[in-house]
Design an enzyme around this catalytic site. Structure first.
Site, PDB file in Angstrom:
ATOM      1  CG  ASP A  67      -0.282  -0.390   2.513  1.00  0.00           C
ATOM      2  OD1 ASP A  67       0.953  -0.327   2.590  1.00  0.00           O
ATOM      3  OD2 ASP A  67      -0.999  -0.760   3.457  1.00  0.00           O
ATOM      4  CG  ASN A 128      -9.007  -1.569  11.843  1.00  0.00           C
ATOM      5  OD1 ASN A 128      -8.008  -2.159  11.422  1.00  0.00           O
ATOM      6  ND2 ASN A 128      -9.494  -0.501  11.247  1.00  0.00           N
ATOM      7  CG  HIS A 130      -5.822  -2.199   8.735  1.00  0.00           C
ATOM      8  ND1 HIS A 130      -6.003  -0.963   9.334  1.00  0.00           N
ATOM      9  CD2 HIS A 130      -4.484  -2.373   8.674  1.00  0.00           C
ATOM     10  CE1 HIS A 130      -4.830  -0.441   9.613  1.00  0.00           C
ATOM     11  NE2 HIS A 130      -3.892  -1.284   9.223  1.00  0.00           N
ATOM     12  CD  GLU A 135      -8.762   0.927   7.734  1.00  0.00           C
ATOM     13  OE1 GLU A 135      -8.713  -0.039   8.520  1.00  0.00           O
ATOM     14  OE2 GLU A 135      -8.231   2.029   7.977  1.00  0.00           O
TER      15      GLU A 135
HETATM   16  C1  GLP Z   1      -0.590   0.225   8.681  1.00  0.00           C
HETATM   17  C2  GLP Z   1      -0.287  -0.409   7.305  1.00  0.00           C
HETATM   18  C3  GLP Z   1      -0.355  -1.888   7.358  1.00  0.00           C
HETATM   19  C4  GLP Z   1       0.263  -2.362   8.649  1.00  0.00           C
HETATM   20  C5  GLP Z   1      -0.643  -1.982   9.780  1.00  0.00           C
HETATM   21  C6  GLP Z   1      -0.059  -2.232  11.154  1.00  0.00           C
HETATM   22  O1  GLP Z   1      -1.440   1.294   8.660  1.00  0.00           O
HETATM   23  N1  GLP Z   1      -1.058   0.060   6.216  1.00  0.00           N
HETATM   24  O2  GLP Z   1       0.279  -2.454   6.212  1.00  0.00           O
HETATM   25  O3  GLP Z   1       0.437  -3.737   8.636  1.00  0.00           O
HETATM   26  O4  GLP Z   1      -1.117  -0.663   9.643  1.00  0.00           O
HETATM   27  O5  GLP Z   1       0.875  -1.267  11.492  1.00  0.00           O
HETATM   28  P1  GLP Z   1       1.953  -1.459  12.640  1.00  0.00           P
HETATM   29  O6  GLP Z   1       2.890  -2.497  12.175  1.00  0.00           O
HETATM   30  O7  GLP Z   1       2.614  -0.116  12.779  1.00  0.00           O
HETATM   31  O8  GLP Z   1       1.197  -1.872  13.855  1.00  0.00           O
END
Ligand code: GLP
Length: 234
Positions: A67, A128, A130, A135
């Site tokens: 992404d 959440n 995702h 989402e």
């Molecule tokens: C982000 C990214 C995801 C990631 C997730 C968890 O917003 N878009 O690809 O896996 O949220 O983030 P973190 O590893 O900082 O907890």
């Protein structure tokens, strides 16, 4: 779905790095799907360390990031382009022309397919549920598309990456879809730290796809490993 727990995120990351290095060695043309966020930083550090020690040859490897934020200039310090360069691409001998990110006006799914698909997809997970920026509400057959971030994700990412200022967090992103992710041959999802305890618990109880918890789609894939650390595990 297979669950493997390690005492620390460091040990877990080293384990996954070893698997990735092994794949690079056995298949020098392999393709990785890559995630950003705080979770894979230790993994990328371990890969950089391996490169320094062993000069593992990444020159023919292809990578596809999950992404990217929309409406941030590509050299903004919080873009995933900059993140990847900083944490991994500048530390190994990867060919930057073979590192791909989803973009507007491009058929990312077709691009991935036409370049042979993804051998190993690395995922993090949002609080959440995702994956990528899919989402809650993301359809099982979703492909790469523009998505609106939920307020929860904006708040979490503001605190982690934008000095707590939600105004600075882009409200939209472009993300591989659930269907795009499920096309990978193998998937490893990393979940580290206290804040992921609830999602790891939910993952363990999943029996079918639940549109309100996007990571539940992983139950439909034949080769998924969830790697946690003690803090994320009960
Ligand atoms: C982000 C990214 C995801 C990631 C997730 C968890 O917003 N878009 O690809 O896996 O949220 O983030 P973190 O590893 O900082 O907890």
């Amino acid at each position: 779905m297979q669950f493997i727990n390690f005492k620390t995120a460091q040990a877990a990351s080293e384990y996954v790095a070893k698997q990735m290095v092994q794949l690079v060695k056995t298949n020098p043309n392999a393709s990785f799907g890559l995630a950003t966020g705080s979770t894979p930083i230790l993994l990328y550090e371990a890969l950089a360390k391996d490169y320094q020690a062993n000069q593992t040859n990444w020159s023919q490897i292809k990578t596809f990031n999950l992404d990217e934020y929309l409406n941030l200039p590509l050299d903004h310090p919080q873009t995933y382009h900059v993140f990847m360069n900083q944490h991994l691409f500048s530390k190994i001998n990867i060919n930057l022309d073979q590192t791909y990110f989803p973009q507007l006006d491009q058929n990312y799914d077709y691009l991935i397919d036409s370049l042979g698909g993804i051998d190993l997809q690395i995922l993090g997970i949002g609080t959440n549920g995702h994956i990528g920026f899919n989402e809650p509400g993301s359809a099982l057959d979703s492909l790469t598309r523009v998505v609106d971030l939920t307020q929860e994700t904006i708040n979490v990412n503001a605190n982690k990456f934008f000095d707590g200022n939600t105004d600075l967090v882009p409200k939209q992103a472009i993300s591989m879809g659930i269907s795009s992710i499920l096309k990978a041959k193998k998937i490893i999802l990393l979940a580290f730290g206290q804040s992921k305890k609830a999602v790891v618990k939910t993952l363990k109880s999943i029996t079918k796809f639940d549109i309100n918890f996007p990571a539940s789609a992983l139950i439909l894939h034949p080769d998924v490993t969830i790697i946690s650390d003690d803090e994320a595990n009960e």
